[in-house]
Design an enzyme around this catalytic site. Structure first.
Site, PDB file in Angstrom:
ATOM      1  N   SER A  18      -5.225  19.554  -2.258  1.00 16.85           N
ATOM      2  CA  SER A  18      -4.322  19.310  -3.395  1.00 16.85           C
ATOM      3  C   SER A  18      -3.798  20.620  -4.002  1.00 16.85           C
ATOM      4  CB  SER A  18      -5.051  18.502  -4.473  1.00 16.85           C
ATOM      5  OG  SER A  18      -4.234  18.430  -5.619  1.00 16.85           O
ATOM      6  N   SER A  20      -2.395  20.600  -6.948  1.00 19.18           N
ATOM      7  CA  SER A  20      -2.379  20.420  -8.413  1.00 19.18           C
ATOM      8  C   SER A  20      -3.206  21.468  -9.161  1.00 19.18           C
ATOM      9  CB  SER A  20      -2.839  19.008  -8.775  1.00 19.18           C
ATOM     10  OG  SER A  20      -1.902  18.087  -8.292  1.00 19.18           O
ATOM     11  N   THR A  65      -4.869  11.080  -6.741  1.00 16.35           N
ATOM     12  CA  THR A  65      -4.092  11.196  -5.522  1.00 16.35           C
ATOM     13  C   THR A  65      -4.661  10.272  -4.439  1.00 16.35           C
ATOM     14  OG1 THR A  65      -3.058  12.760  -3.989  1.00 16.35           O
ATOM     15  CG2 THR A  65      -5.287  13.315  -4.677  1.00 16.35           C
ATOM     16  N   LYS A  69      -4.540   5.800  -5.725  1.00 12.72           N
ATOM     17  CA  LYS A  69      -3.484   5.467  -6.693  1.00 12.72           C
ATOM     18  C   LYS A  69      -3.397   3.970  -6.988  1.00 12.72           C
ATOM     19  CE  LYS A  69      -0.459   9.374  -5.752  1.00 12.72           C
ATOM     20  NZ  LYS A  69       0.937   9.783  -5.594  1.00 12.72           N
ATOM     21  N   ASP A 105       5.966   9.878 -10.993  1.00 16.70           N
ATOM     22  CA  ASP A 105       6.759  10.229  -9.802  1.00 16.70           C
ATOM     23  C   ASP A 105       8.258   9.989 -10.001  1.00 16.70           C
ATOM     24  OD1 ASP A 105       4.660  11.200  -8.326  1.00 16.70           O
ATOM     25  OD2 ASP A 105       4.218   9.285  -7.365  1.00 16.70           O
ATOM     26  N   ALA A 131      10.226   2.928   2.740  1.00 14.88           N
ATOM     27  CA  ALA A 131       9.895   1.804   1.848  1.00 14.88           C
ATOM     28  C   ALA A 131       8.428   1.851   1.424  1.00 14.88           C
ATOM     29  CB  ALA A 131      10.227   0.485   2.541  1.00 14.88           C
ATOM     30  N   GLY A 132       7.839   3.058   1.366  1.00 15.02           N
ATOM     31  CA  GLY A 132       6.452   3.204   0.908  1.00 15.02           C
ATOM     32  C   GLY A 132       6.404   3.446  -0.594  1.00 15.02           C
ATOM     33  N   GLY A 133       5.282   4.009  -1.058  1.00 11.84           N
ATOM     34  CA  GLY A 133       5.101   4.256  -2.489  1.00 11.84           C
ATOM     35  C   GLY A 133       6.128   5.236  -3.033  1.00 11.84           C
ATOM     36  N   ASN A 154      14.579   1.099   6.231  1.00 19.19           N
ATOM     37  CA  ASN A 154      13.232   1.454   6.688  1.00 19.19           C
ATOM     38  C   ASN A 154      13.074   1.079   8.144  1.00 19.19           C
ATOM     39  OD1 ASN A 154      10.671   2.542   5.910  1.00 19.19           O
ATOM     40  ND2 ASN A 154       9.809   0.502   6.231  1.00 19.19           N
ATOM     41  N   TYR A 221       8.476  18.575   1.029  1.00 18.58           N
ATOM     42  CA  TYR A 221       8.526  19.968   0.553  1.00 18.58           C
ATOM     43  C   TYR A 221       7.778  20.928   1.463  1.00 18.58           C
ATOM     44  CZ  TYR A 221       4.039  18.562  -1.447  1.00 18.58           C
ATOM     45  OH  TYR A 221       2.769  18.082  -1.605  1.00 18.58           O
TER      46      TYR A 221
HETATM   47  P1  ATR Z   1       4.270   6.924   0.863  1.00 22.27           P
HETATM   48  O1  ATR Z   1       3.476   5.954   0.061  1.00 22.27           O
HETATM   49  O2  ATR Z   1       3.867   8.362   0.712  1.00 22.27           O
HETATM   50  O3  ATR Z   1       5.733   6.731   0.686  1.00 22.27           O
HETATM   51  P2  ATR Z   1       3.873   5.389   3.307  1.00 22.27           P
HETATM   52  O4  ATR Z   1       3.639   4.135   2.563  1.00 22.27           O
HETATM   53  O5  ATR Z   1       2.925   5.749   4.402  1.00 22.27           O
HETATM   54  O6  ATR Z   1       3.875   6.670   2.385  1.00 22.27           O
HETATM   55  O7  ATR Z   1       5.377   5.375   3.864  1.00 22.27           O
HETATM   56  C1  ATR Z   1       5.822   6.245   4.833  1.00 22.27           C
HETATM   57  C2  ATR Z   1       7.279   5.928   5.117  1.00 22.27           C
HETATM   58  O8  ATR Z   1       7.713   6.755   6.203  1.00 22.27           O
HETATM   59  C3  ATR Z   1       7.499   4.492   5.544  1.00 22.27           C
HETATM   60  O9  ATR Z   1       8.748   4.081   5.063  1.00 22.27           O
HETATM   61  C4  ATR Z   1       7.489   4.601   7.070  1.00 22.27           C
HETATM   62  O10 ATR Z   1       8.159   3.558   7.738  1.00 22.27           O
HETATM   63  P3  ATR Z   1       7.369   2.205   8.174  1.00 22.27           P
HETATM   64  O11 ATR Z   1       7.269   1.375   6.923  1.00 22.27           O
HETATM   65  O12 ATR Z   1       8.233   1.593   9.203  1.00 22.27           O
HETATM   66  O13 ATR Z   1       6.023   2.645   8.690  1.00 22.27           O
HETATM   67  C5  ATR Z   1       8.227   5.900   7.249  1.00 22.27           C
HETATM   68  N1  ATR Z   1       7.988   6.485   8.578  1.00 22.27           N
HETATM   69  C6  ATR Z   1       6.859   7.067   9.026  1.00 22.27           C
HETATM   70  N2  ATR Z   1       7.014   7.460  10.316  1.00 22.27           N
HETATM   71  C7  ATR Z   1       8.271   7.108  10.684  1.00 22.27           C
HETATM   72  C8  ATR Z   1       9.049   7.219  11.895  1.00 22.27           C
HETATM   73  N3  ATR Z   1       8.545   7.809  12.991  1.00 22.27           N
HETATM   74  N4  ATR Z   1      10.322   6.734  11.888  1.00 22.27           N
HETATM   75  C9  ATR Z   1      10.863   6.149  10.793  1.00 22.27           C
HETATM   76  N5  ATR Z   1      10.168   6.010   9.618  1.00 22.27           N
HETATM   77  C10 ATR Z   1       8.901   6.467   9.572  1.00 22.27           C
END
Ligand code: ATR
Length: 281
Positions: A18, A20, A65, A69, A105, A131-133, A154, A221
């Site tokens: 981290s 932070s 973290t 979360k 965030d 479409a994740g967090g 996504n 980043y």
């Molecule tokens: P966070 O909560 O940090 O956003 P996450 O929930 O693991 O992390 O989400 C990662 C994102 O990156 C998702 O949108 C994932 O797509 P999927 O929902 O299809 O898994 C996307 N991602 C990761 N690897 C990818 C790849 N090789 N091509 C396209 N999208 C990818």
């Protein structure tokens, strides 16, 4: 009697990586505040116990973290609106003896955009990749900033559809393959996927269909200059990198724990980037 100084923390599992403590340590030194910010590794099994005893241990709050979360959101019932929307918590503080949970965030994303593109809130149409967090936090920031149409693309379309259902009628799910065709109408494009991060594949999207006035933002980043941002710059588009979101999301927590609203400066940015490149060696 010596006054106890405020103590804050970041909890995660693992937590060693981290940034932070570096970030908050920088501000504590910069403002000459007597206080501490420590890394504490807390397992999922011990999370509830840790949160219950936090005040007894004289902590004023801290950051949460991965992977805690969502579980912290379930455990701490007094939350701010942002945590409620995102169903995830990254900041804890004590208010009137009550443990409060928040999520900074969305604030961090918007404040970073404000720093680099003053007119970004005038744009009306955005596309969010992922479409994740992190995506959810960015979409909330866009809704709060007044965006009228937000496309969410996504790799797994069903996750985009679920997010659209949660975030409301201004959002539309887009198939990953349909991104290039959709770009013509996009004023702000944001990558929230892990593509482009150190050790991951890069995000291979042809940006040439974007309008010349479009802004491209990447929340990755490490590295700071992703291929996506390089392509945007090559095309003459405005671009915003991701380190500022990390720095700005830390501001509200520091203010709550230590009583002073810290500034995100070029010096801080350089300090944290140096830490990151040190890790890479
Ligand atoms: P966070 O909560 O940090 O956003 P996450 O929930 O693991 O992390 O989400 C990662 C994102 O990156 C998702 O949108 C994932 O797509 P999927 O929902 O299809 O898994 C996307 N991602 C990761 N690897 C990818 C790849 N090789 N091509 C396209 N999208 C990818």
């Amino acid at each position: 009697m010596v006054e106890p100084f405020p103590r804050a923390f970041v909890i995660g599992c693992p937590v060693a990586h981290s940034l932070s403590p570096d970030l908050h340590g920088f501000w504590l030194r910069r403002y000459g505040i007597k206080g501490s910010y420590e890394k504490i590794e807390v397992s999922t099994e011990n999370l509830e116990e840790f949160l219950k005893n936090l005040q007894i241990r004289d902590f004023v709050g801290g950051n949460v973290t991965i992977p805690h979360k969502e579980m912290t959101y379930q455990i701490v019932k007094d939350r701010n609106q942002s945590a409620t929307w995102l169903e995830a918590v990254n900041t804890l503080w004590v208010e009137n003896n009550i443990l409060m949970a928040g999520n900074t965030d969305s604030y961090g994303f918007a404040a970073n955009m404000d720093d680099f593109v003053s007119g970004w809130r005038d744009a009306k149409t955005a596309m969010v990749l992922g479409a994740g967090g992190a995506s959810r936090a960015v979409v909330l920031a866009l809704i709060n900033a007044g965006f009228e149409q937000i496309f969410i693309a996504n790799r797994t379309t069903s996750r985009a559809t679920i997010l659209v259902e949660k975030m409301g009628s201004r959002c539309t799910a887009v198939d990953w393959d349909d991104i290039p065709a959709c770009l013509k109408q996009i004023q702000l494009l944001i990558n929230t996927t892990s593509l482009g991060m150190k050790g991951q594949h890069s995000l291979e999207i042809d940006l040439s269909n974007l309008p010349k006035s479009a802004i491209v933002s990447d929340i990755v980043y490490n590295p700071l200059n992703t291929q996506l941002l390089e392509q945007a710059r090559f095309l003459g588009l405005e671009s915003v990198d991701g380190i500022g979101m990390l720095l700005h999301q830390a501001v509200p927590g520091f203010e709550k724990w230590f009583g002073l609203r810290p500034k995100v400066t070029d010096e801080l940015r350089k300090f944290v980037l140096d830490r990151l490149s040190g890790d890479a060696m």
